[in-house]
Enzyme design. Structure first.
Site, PDB file in Angstrom:
ATOM      1  N   GLU A  48       0.870  -1.168   0.000  1.00 54.88           N
ATOM      2  CA  GLU A  48       0.000   0.000   0.000  1.00 54.88           C
ATOM      3  C   GLU A  48       0.914   1.227   0.000  1.00 54.88           C
ATOM      4  O   GLU A  48       1.796   1.331   0.856  1.00 54.88           O
ATOM      5  CB  GLU A  48      -0.896   0.009   1.247  1.00 54.88           C
ATOM      6  CG  GLU A  48      -1.812   1.202   1.226  1.00 54.88           C
ATOM      7  CD  GLU A  48      -2.795   1.260   2.391  1.00 54.88           C
ATOM      8  OE1 GLU A  48      -2.807   0.336   3.217  1.00 54.88           O
ATOM      9  OE2 GLU A  48      -3.540   2.257   2.445  1.00 54.88           O
ATOM     10  N   ARG A 273       5.466 -12.814   9.608  1.00 58.65           N
ATOM     11  CA  ARG A 273       6.140 -11.569   9.263  1.00 58.65           C
ATOM     12  C   ARG A 273       7.484 -11.494   9.972  1.00 58.65           C
ATOM     13  O   ARG A 273       7.719 -12.191  10.951  1.00 58.65           O
ATOM     14  CB  ARG A 273       5.278 -10.363   9.622  1.00 58.65           C
ATOM     15  CG  ARG A 273       5.007 -10.205  11.110  1.00 58.65           C
ATOM     16  CD  ARG A 273       4.330  -8.870  11.435  1.00 58.65           C
ATOM     17  NE  ARG A 273       3.294  -8.533  10.491  1.00 58.65           N
ATOM     18  CZ  ARG A 273       3.274  -7.386   9.798  1.00 58.65           C
ATOM     19  NH1 ARG A 273       4.205  -6.486   9.940  1.00 58.65           N
ATOM     20  NH2 ARG A 273       2.295  -7.131   8.967  1.00 58.65           N
ATOM     21  N   LYS A 283       4.546   0.706  10.075  1.00 51.83           N
ATOM     22  CA  LYS A 283       4.561   1.873   9.193  1.00 51.83           C
ATOM     23  C   LYS A 283       4.042   3.106   9.910  1.00 51.83           C
ATOM     24  O   LYS A 283       4.548   4.199   9.707  1.00 51.83           O
ATOM     25  CB  LYS A 283       3.642   1.606   8.001  1.00 51.83           C
ATOM     26  CG  LYS A 283       4.310   1.029   6.789  1.00 51.83           C
ATOM     27  CD  LYS A 283       3.333   1.193   5.627  1.00 51.83           C
ATOM     28  CE  LYS A 283       3.480   0.091   4.618  1.00 51.83           C
ATOM     29  NZ  LYS A 283       2.366   0.100   3.662  1.00 51.83           N
TER      30      LYS A 283
HETATM   31  P1  ATP Z   1      -0.322  -1.707   6.577  1.00 50.50           P
HETATM   32  O1  ATP Z   1      -1.079  -2.692   5.730  1.00 50.50           O
HETATM   33  O2  ATP Z   1      -0.685  -1.700   7.997  1.00 50.50           O
HETATM   34  O3  ATP Z   1      -0.207  -0.360   5.979  1.00 50.50           O
HETATM   35  P2  ATP Z   1       1.922  -3.378   5.949  1.00 50.50           P
HETATM   36  O4  ATP Z   1       3.240  -3.352   6.603  1.00 50.50           O
HETATM   37  O5  ATP Z   1       1.141  -4.636   5.903  1.00 50.50           O
HETATM   38  O6  ATP Z   1       1.165  -2.213   6.644  1.00 50.50           O
HETATM   39  P3  ATP Z   1       1.727  -3.300   3.078  1.00 50.50           P
HETATM   40  O7  ATP Z   1       2.106  -2.198   2.173  1.00 50.50           O
HETATM   41  O8  ATP Z   1       0.339  -3.754   3.060  1.00 50.50           O
HETATM   42  O9  ATP Z   1       2.129  -2.803   4.506  1.00 50.50           O
HETATM   43  O10 ATP Z   1       2.717  -4.515   2.873  1.00 50.50           O
HETATM   44  C1  ATP Z   1       3.017  -5.048   1.620  1.00 50.50           C
HETATM   45  C2  ATP Z   1       3.374  -6.483   1.756  1.00 50.50           C
HETATM   46  O11 ATP Z   1       4.482  -6.648   2.625  1.00 50.50           O
HETATM   47  C3  ATP Z   1       2.240  -7.297   2.330  1.00 50.50           C
HETATM   48  O12 ATP Z   1       2.106  -8.486   1.602  1.00 50.50           O
HETATM   49  C4  ATP Z   1       2.654  -7.552   3.736  1.00 50.50           C
HETATM   50  O13 ATP Z   1       2.124  -8.749   4.205  1.00 50.50           O
HETATM   51  C5  ATP Z   1       4.184  -7.606   3.618  1.00 50.50           C
HETATM   52  N1  ATP Z   1       4.805  -7.237   4.889  1.00 50.50           N
HETATM   53  C6  ATP Z   1       4.578  -6.134   5.612  1.00 50.50           C
HETATM   54  N2  ATP Z   1       5.293  -6.148   6.752  1.00 50.50           N
HETATM   55  C7  ATP Z   1       6.007  -7.294   6.751  1.00 50.50           C
HETATM   56  C8  ATP Z   1       6.927  -7.904   7.654  1.00 50.50           C
HETATM   57  N3  ATP Z   1       7.271  -7.315   8.811  1.00 50.50           N
HETATM   58  N4  ATP Z   1       7.464  -9.103   7.316  1.00 50.50           N
HETATM   59  C9  ATP Z   1       7.128  -9.697   6.160  1.00 50.50           C
HETATM   60  N5  ATP Z   1       6.267  -9.181   5.270  1.00 50.50           N
HETATM   61  C10 ATP Z   1       5.695  -7.995   5.547  1.00 50.50           C
END
Ligand code: ATP
Ligand code: MG
Length: 572
Positions: A48, A273, A283
């Site tokens: 995102e 994660r 984030k």
């Molecule tokens: P949010 O959705 O709360 O804004 P997010 O960290 O999930 O935060 P995204 O942009 O949705 O952000 O993440 C993109 C991809 O990265 C998703 O598939 C998510 O599952 C993966 N991702 C995010 N944080 C981690 C992490 N700490 N370890 C592994 N994969 C992650």
């Protein structure tokens, strides 16, 4: 995070160097064996654009792109841009830069969920026509009340039985902007007593008048993540839809939409994660650190963002190796930061040129070295790489050494310089300290030393000393700014935050130490931003973007040895 298993910090042990388990690799091997996807592997990375990518995202990037590559497949980059309020093109651009920098290529497969808004709207209408979706007028609070809890089933919305015609009409009018924000939503009609709360008539569309960074003001209704994500995956013919564990509860809804709409159906697979100890990784919190100016920006070298790590001196190879080293598992764990440091140290050891820099200079004068003389000595550029060759370093009467390489009253095991003792100057001569000069306040300002010409580096010499120290020529060195970092957070994981406190209450006041006038050898005046060096005995350093023609700025990437082990010992 109490039940989190710790992964050993002993990254040096053979056990840690073996390829770590990756259950997703096994799933793909099995799918290829059974022919489930006709040997296709098509993954996507769906960020995102509401912030910069961090090391956790790097794990997901390496997994999605890495697995596809390993099995001859391909990976899409898809911006999951359904929440216009928090999203921005600045983030879109930074995400593309970071994925490329990590070494991955989506070729012509760049997609935006917002490109599917038209199709998503049609699919929503289709659900309504099937009697599987309805327009609901409950307020946000009422909806929450009706939803029930883990132990209590929910109640049906009073609007649940609207006719298909009425729903279609209202949904169209939602789209046409006839209703104020928040007054109506479109919901799936599933089961308000479903044990999984995400299945209790989840919201599919909401009204939100916000300018979208791509679609502008074209839409005033926006689809929710759960509806958008599975359909986007389906449109793109993804095979393995990899996401983090918190989406396990959403898998039934992922499957429900695709089944009800009778669409191509990728398989969602959840993995744990990445959590790193002493590292802020949400984030939202990273944005707060930037907005409230606890750091200089998203690329502050203390940030766990990809651009922060890049500026700090991390290489793409080190991050990819780290991802491989930690593996992919199905249960949550906390990885120790020292593992990431191990990965970068391991890579920099192979590629970084060695140079001499004095961080806290103490002047020494070699009293038996002629004032007018000067010579050029040969210094080895890299002991790990024979082809790296040697360079000339100037030696003359006045030099700088590191303040803490001298002690006036040394303890027994101090083998560096002290009154009457001898050390070798790296690539140069053995010297003896004869005299200590102090200012009126008693501070040591200079040492008077003698050198032994016959001990020149490379010549056979009888004289032996217990220690070698680094130095630079006083006349030929230049001033540079060196930035030394410690961990930004003082707590090992977010679970330790006490009630009533915030993560910002636990920030390390010593996370940045600036050394304004370190002394660098002359070769370092012709470096470029991003160049990486080992400052002998001091660690690995990287040229910062704040450098100018006349004054270079260096970030310490990492120390030469694992300092976490020491911290752990101290704690016990
Ligand atoms: P949010 O959705 O709360 O804004 P997010 O960290 O999930 O935060 P995204 O942009 O949705 O952000 O993440 C993109 C991809 O990265 C998703 O598939 C998510 O599952 C993966 N991702 C995010 N944080 C981690 C992490 N700490 N370890 C592994 N994969 C992650
Ligand atoms: Mg997310």
């Amino acid at each position: 995070m109490e039940n989190n298993k710790h992964i050993s910090n002993d990254a040096n042990s053979d056990k840690e160097r073996k390829p770590a388990p990756n259950f997703i690799r096994n799933i793909i091997i099995e799918d290829n064996r059974t022919g489930k996807w006709n040997q296709r592997v098509h993954t996507r990375f769906p960020p995102e654009p509401n912030g910069y990518l961090h090391i956790g995202h790097a794990k997901s990037i390496c997994l999605n792109f890495g697995m596809a590559k390993e099995f001859g497949g391909v990976t899409n980059l898809r911006f999951d841009d359904t929440n216009p309020v928090k999203e921005d093109v600045e983030y879109v651009d930074s995400i593309m830069e970071d994925v490329r920098w990590l070494g991955f290529d989506w070729e012509d497969r760049l997609y935006y969920a917002s490109d599917y808004f038209g199709q998503l709207f049609e699919y929503a209408c289709e659900l309504i026509k099937k009697g599987k979706a309805f327009v609901c007028d409950l307020s946000f609070d009422e909806m929450r009340e009706y939803r029930g809890t883990l132990t209590k089933p929910g109640k049906n919305s009073p609007y649940r039985d609207r006719t298909i015609e009425e729903n279609l009409d209202l949904f169209l009018r939602m789209k046409n902007g006839e209703f104020p924000d928040g007054t109506k939503v479109l919901r799936a009609k599933i089961d308000m007593s479903h044990p999984n709360i995400t299945m209790r008539d989840p919201v599919i569309y909401r009204i939100r008048r916000a300018n979208h960074h791509r679609t502008g003001d074209k839409w005033c209704i926006y689809p929710m993540y759960d509806f958008t994500h599975c359909i986007s995956d389906s449109i793109e013919r993804i095979t393995h839809s990899l996401c983090t564990l918190e989406f396990e509860n959403n898998r039934p809804i992922y499957d429900w939409f695709l089944d009800e709409l009778d669409l191509y159906h990728p398989q969602q697979i959840e993995f744990a994660r990445l959590n790193l100890n002493y590292t802020v990784m949400s984030k939202r919190k990273l944005l707060q650190l930037v907005q409230e100016k606890y750091v200089s920006g998203w690329d502050d070298p203390r940030m766990p963002t990809i651009c922060g790590l890049r500026r700090r001196g991390y290489t793409p190879e080190s991050i990819r190796n780290f991802a491989e080293m930690i593996g992919v598992a199905k249960n949550e764990s906390v990885v120790e930061f020292s593992q990431l440091e191990f990965a970068i140290r391991d890579h920099l050891n192979k590629i970084a040129q060695r140079v001499m820099v004095v961080l806290n200079p103490l002047k020494i004068t070699i009293t038996n070295y002629p004032e007018t003389e000067s010579e050029e000595l040969d210094a080895v550029n890299s002991p790990e790489d024979e082809n790296a060759g040697t360079r000339k370093i100037p030696f003359d009467r006045e030099l700088y050494i590191e303040k803490d390489d001298f002690m006036e009253n040394p303890p027994k095991k101090f083998f560096r310089l002290s009154p009457g003792s001898e050390v070798r100057l790296r690539y140069a001569y053995i010297i003896r300290c004869d005299d200590v000069i102090k200012d009126e306040n008693g501070n040591i300002i200079e040492l008077l030393c003698t050198y032994y010409p016959e001990t020149k580096s490379g010549l056979p010499s009888e004289k032996k000393v217990k220690s070698t120290i680094h130095w630079v020529s006083a006349k030929h060195s230049f001033d540079a700014e060196v930035r030394i970092y410690e961990q930004l957070s003082l707590i090992e994981n977010a679970g330790e935050i006490e009630e009533g406190k915030e993560f910002t209450d636990y920030l390390n006041p010593n996370s940045l130490q600036i050394i304004p006038n370190a002394k660098i050898e002359p070769s370092l005046m012709s470096v470029n931003i991003g160049d990486k060096f080992q400052f002998e005995r001091l660690g690995y350093f990287c040229v910062d973007k704040d450098s100018t023609k006349d004054k270079k700025v260096f970030n310490r990437t990492v120390t030469l040895k694992d300092t976490w082990a020491k911290i752990a010992k101290k704690d016990n």
